[in-house]
Enzyme design. Structure first.
Site, PDB file in Angstrom:
ATOM      1  CD  GLU A   1      13.257   0.985   9.428  1.00  0.00           C
ATOM      2  OE1 GLU A   1      13.999   2.032  10.113  1.00  0.00           O
ATOM      3  OE2 GLU A   1      13.631   0.046   9.442  1.00  0.00           O
TER       4      GLU A   1
ATOM      5  CE  LYS B   1      -1.902   3.021   1.869  1.00  0.00           C
ATOM      6  NZ  LYS B   1      -1.625   4.433   1.539  1.00  0.00           N
TER       7      LYS B   1
ATOM      8  CD  GLU C   1       9.803  13.224  10.929  1.00  0.00           C
ATOM      9  OE1 GLU C   1       8.594  12.744  11.175  1.00  0.00           O
ATOM     10  OE2 GLU C   1      10.757  12.352  10.548  1.00  0.00           O
TER      11      GLU C   1
ATOM     12  CB  CYS D   1      13.239   9.016   8.246  1.00  0.00           C
ATOM     13  SG  CYS D   1      14.366   7.853   7.119  1.00  0.00           S
TER      14      CYS D   1
HETATM   15  P1  NAD Z   1       2.259   8.478   7.541  1.00  0.00           P
HETATM   16  O1  NAD Z   1       2.314   7.846   8.614  1.00  0.00           O
HETATM   17  O2  NAD Z   1       1.430   9.846   7.307  1.00  0.00           O
HETATM   18  O3  NAD Z   1       1.926   7.575   6.310  1.00  0.00           O
HETATM   19  C1  NAD Z   1       2.646   6.400   5.823  1.00  0.00           C
HETATM   20  C2  NAD Z   1       1.891   5.317   5.054  1.00  0.00           C
HETATM   21  O4  NAD Z   1       0.740   5.034   6.268  1.00  0.00           O
HETATM   22  C3  NAD Z   1       0.994   6.000   4.233  1.00  0.00           C
HETATM   23  O5  NAD Z   1       1.048   4.844   3.160  1.00  0.00           O
HETATM   24  C4  NAD Z   1      -0.472   6.094   4.500  1.00  0.00           C
HETATM   25  O6  NAD Z   1      -1.516   6.128   3.576  1.00  0.00           O
HETATM   26  C5  NAD Z   1      -0.440   4.843   5.541  1.00  0.00           C
HETATM   27  N1  NAD Z   1      -1.395   5.184   6.647  1.00  0.00           N
HETATM   28  C6  NAD Z   1      -2.030   6.101   7.047  1.00  0.00           C
HETATM   29  N2  NAD Z   1      -3.029   5.914   8.018  1.00  0.00           N
HETATM   30  C7  NAD Z   1      -3.150   4.584   8.038  1.00  0.00           C
HETATM   31  C8  NAD Z   1      -3.523   3.615   9.146  1.00  0.00           C
HETATM   32  N3  NAD Z   1      -4.538   4.025   9.858  1.00  0.00           N
HETATM   33  N4  NAD Z   1      -3.325   2.350   8.479  1.00  0.00           N
HETATM   34  C9  NAD Z   1      -2.475   1.735   7.820  1.00  0.00           C
HETATM   35  N5  NAD Z   1      -1.769   2.660   7.100  1.00  0.00           N
HETATM   36  C10 NAD Z   1      -1.877   3.946   7.257  1.00  0.00           C
HETATM   37  O7  NAD Z   1       3.633   9.115   6.706  1.00  0.00           O
HETATM   38  P2  NAD Z   1       4.025   9.957   5.540  1.00  0.00           P
HETATM   39  O8  NAD Z   1       3.735  11.524   6.074  1.00  0.00           O
HETATM   40  O9  NAD Z   1       3.646   9.300   4.384  1.00  0.00           O
HETATM   41  O10 NAD Z   1       5.664   9.908   5.639  1.00  0.00           O
HETATM   42  C11 NAD Z   1       6.554  10.837   6.294  1.00  0.00           C
HETATM   43  C12 NAD Z   1       6.972  10.027   7.581  1.00  0.00           C
HETATM   44  O11 NAD Z   1       7.615   8.721   7.215  1.00  0.00           O
HETATM   45  C13 NAD Z   1       8.089  10.532   8.330  1.00  0.00           C
HETATM   46  O12 NAD Z   1       7.505  10.851   9.805  1.00  0.00           O
HETATM   47  C14 NAD Z   1       9.353  10.103   8.251  1.00  0.00           C
HETATM   48  O13 NAD Z   1      10.140  10.240   9.134  1.00  0.00           O
HETATM   49  C15 NAD Z   1       8.882   8.770   7.939  1.00  0.00           C
HETATM   50  N6  NAD Z   1       9.872   7.883   7.474  1.00  0.00           N
HETATM   51  C16 NAD Z   1      10.558   7.026   8.190  1.00  0.00           C
HETATM   52  C17 NAD Z   1      11.809   6.454   7.287  1.00  0.00           C
HETATM   53  C18 NAD Z   1      12.690   5.351   8.174  1.00  0.00           C
HETATM   54  O14 NAD Z   1      13.326   4.504   7.355  1.00  0.00           O
HETATM   55  N7  NAD Z   1      12.642   5.402   9.309  1.00  0.00           N
HETATM   56  C19 NAD Z   1      11.748   6.552   6.098  1.00  0.00           C
HETATM   57  C20 NAD Z   1      11.151   7.260   5.133  1.00  0.00           C
HETATM   58  C21 NAD Z   1       9.946   8.171   6.034  1.00  0.00           C
END
Ligand code: NAD
Length: 501
Positions: free
Chosen positions: A259, A184, A394, A293
């Site tokens: 992550e 997804k 963040e 991240c």
């Molecule tokens: P997000 O948490 O808003 O969304 C991530 C994913 O989760 C998306 O596909 C979203 O549709 C899905 N999602 C949202 N609500 C959900 C639910 N209730 N159940 C299941 N899935 C759901 O994050 P974002 O804004 O897309 O990404 C940015 C974040 O990702 C930042 O906090 C960044 O630090 C983190 N990130 C971490 C790493 C790492 O390796 N640690 C790498 C890249 C990004």
């Protein structure tokens, strides 16, 4: 959430990939995906829901237990993965262009990233047939050994900031281990993940081994996490969503790897090579428009060089070229989506209200070369206290908070004083200090005199609220496997059945 589409919209429509077929969502609904450089919608993405998840998970379950996939030897799975790596290398330019349009990533970064991305498929393709169990020197009359087996259907949920790369970090080890997958992608950047499915088809993966359901988190992500046939959730995203996913997965005792976010300190000592440290700090916060991240969003500078370092940093960062991410000369592109653009500008206001000093940027970018895109000026704040929200939360954008420190102990105290623990940078010429710092920093990755080094060979993941589990390296494949112990009696008799042996 991405804006709902108007009925008259005639943009090209993407399709989901389920059980080897290209398909619309069951509801027939779509939403728009935007080009952040023009702030205009460029394609329509199927709005998947629980019914689509059901179709995809059932297909993945069928593919896991029947058909060609479970019959394949690990080396045959490895061969498929390596073939896929070749196809990604072949189509690197095409995939890069999609990512630039959908995400706003720089073409220069994507060209480099896609040259490197096949390595994940080569590495895990090579590892697939090297996961060995053990023969246990048993103290019973038995031949006793272990096997490492796949888990079953795995869910991979990815964020918008690096869709192609982060897809590979999950999918390559999960498939090498023999699982099947439902992916997804983020609602903001689904196009490149769907483009990759064409390459899976061409490589010859059996139907149902990998499926993609697009859609919003609560509508498509959540039913996937909750589906009883899903045995593992590999999630990359924000700490807030990650915590929710963790709770939902716990109800079925699913495996989870997370992550999550970061607020990483980049720590500059007065004995560093200053030109290198300046470049390292810039790469930590302004590369990828700070949407990583691992962003080194807190710059800790030793008091004795604070003013000189900040001057040099600002002089260098000022020269960053903004504009069209498709131009190879552009160094800072747009923020990927409107929600994030507004969030970054909101944090700039918060920082100002907390009393920081703005020494660079501090506003949306209005340069002509930025057009109508979602651009934020590279921003540097001084006078930041580590207790401020701008230092604790963040931002996920090109915003740097500068915090002075006296000595090593204070640098560690400030560096570790956050809920996150993803990464840290240390700039020093003193090897003893480098070792001391890398031992005491609470972070899954510590870089010394470099920043953002990242490889398929090397475990990556978070301490504290930055996550659980590790991606990359040999460790990662075990995140997608479970150990079985097998006992085969070597005795001719079964002894007293009422006594445990
Ligand atoms: P997000 O948490 O808003 O969304 C991530 C994913 O989760 C998306 O596909 C979203 O549709 C899905 N999602 C949202 N609500 C959900 C639910 N209730 N159940 C299941 N899935 C759901 O994050 P974002 O804004 O897309 O990404 C940015 C974040 O990702 C930042 O906090 C960044 O630090 C983190 N990130 C971490 C790493 C790492 O390796 N640690 C790498 C890249 C990004």
């Amino acid at each position: 959430m991405a804006r709902a589409m108007s009925e008259t919209d005639s943009l090209p429509r993407l399709q989901m990939f389920i059980d080897g077929d290209w398909t619309d969502s069951g509801s027939g609904e779509y939403f728009e995906s935007f080009d952040p450089y023009t702030a205009k919608a460029w394609t329509l993405v199927p709005r998947g829901n629980a019914d689509d998840v059901e179709r995809a998970v059932q297909a993945a379950q069928r593919a896991f237990i029947s058909g060609d996939w479970p019959k394949m030897h690990a080396s045959q799975r490895g061969l498929l993965l390596r073939r896929l790596g070749d196809l990604i290398a072949r189509d690197a330019e095409k995939l890069a262009a999609i990512e630039v349009q959908d995400n706003g990533k720089l073409i220069s970064e994507m060209a480099g990233q896609l040259k490197y991305t096949p390595q994940w498929y080569y590495y895990y393709g090579g590892l697939a047939d090297k996961i060995e169990g053990a023969v246990i020197p048993s103290d019973k009359d038995a031949f006793n050994y272990t096997r490492h087996e796949p888990l079953g259907v795995c869910a991979a949920i990815t964020p918008w900031n690096s869709p192609v790369l982060l897809f590979g970090l999950k999918v390559a080890p999960a498939l090498a281990a023999g699982n099947t997958l439902v992916v997804k992608p983020s609602e903001y950047t689904s196009a490149s993940t769907l483009a990759l499915m064409k390459l899976f088809e061409e490589a010859g993966f059996p139907d149902g081994v990998i499926n993609v359901v697009t859609g919003y988190g609560p509508e498509a992500g959540e039913p996937l996490v909750k589906h009883p046939l899903v045995r593992k959730v590999a999630f990359t995203g924000s700490s807030k969503t990650g915590a929710h996913v963790y709770c939902e997965a716990a109800r079925d005792i699913k495996r989870v790897s997370l992550e999550l976010g970061g607020k990483s300190p980049n720590i500059v000592f007065d004995d560093c090579k200053m030109e290198n440290a300046v470049k390292g700090v810039v790469s930590g916060i302004f590369a990828a428009t700070g949407q990583t991240c691992i962003a080194g969003s807190r710059l800790l500078v030793q008091e004795s060089i604070h003013d000189e370092f900040v001057d040099k940093l600002v002089d260098f960062a000022k020269t960053a070229r903004m504009g069209n991410p498709m131009d190879y000369d552009t160094q800072v592109g747009p923020v990927t989506n409107l929600m994030q653009y507004e969030k970054v500008l909101g944090y700039i206001d918060i920082a100002k209200s907390e009393g920081v000093e703005t020494v660079l940027g501090g506003a949306k970018a209005t340069r002509p070369e930025c057009g109508d895109g979602w651009f934020v000026e590279p921003t540097v704040f001084t006078g930041v206290k580590n207790s401020m929200r701008i230092a604790q939360e963040e931002v996920f954008g090109p915003v740097l908070s500068v915090i002075p420190f006296r000595d090593e102990d204070e640098a560690l105290e400030i560096g570790n004083d956050v809920i996150f623990g993803l990464a840290a940078g240390v700039w020093t010429e003193d090897i003893r200090r480098a070792i001391r710092m890398s031992e005491r920093l609470q972070a899954g990755t510590v870089w010394v005199n470099t920043y953002r080094a990242f490889s398929y060979t090397t475990p990556f993941g978070g301490y504290k609220r930055s996550g659980l589990g590790r991606e990359n390296g040999q460790e990662a494949i075990h995140e997608y496997m479970q150990t079985k112990s097998v006992w085969i009696s070597t005795s001719d008799e079964v002894p007293d059945p009422f006594v445990m042996r």
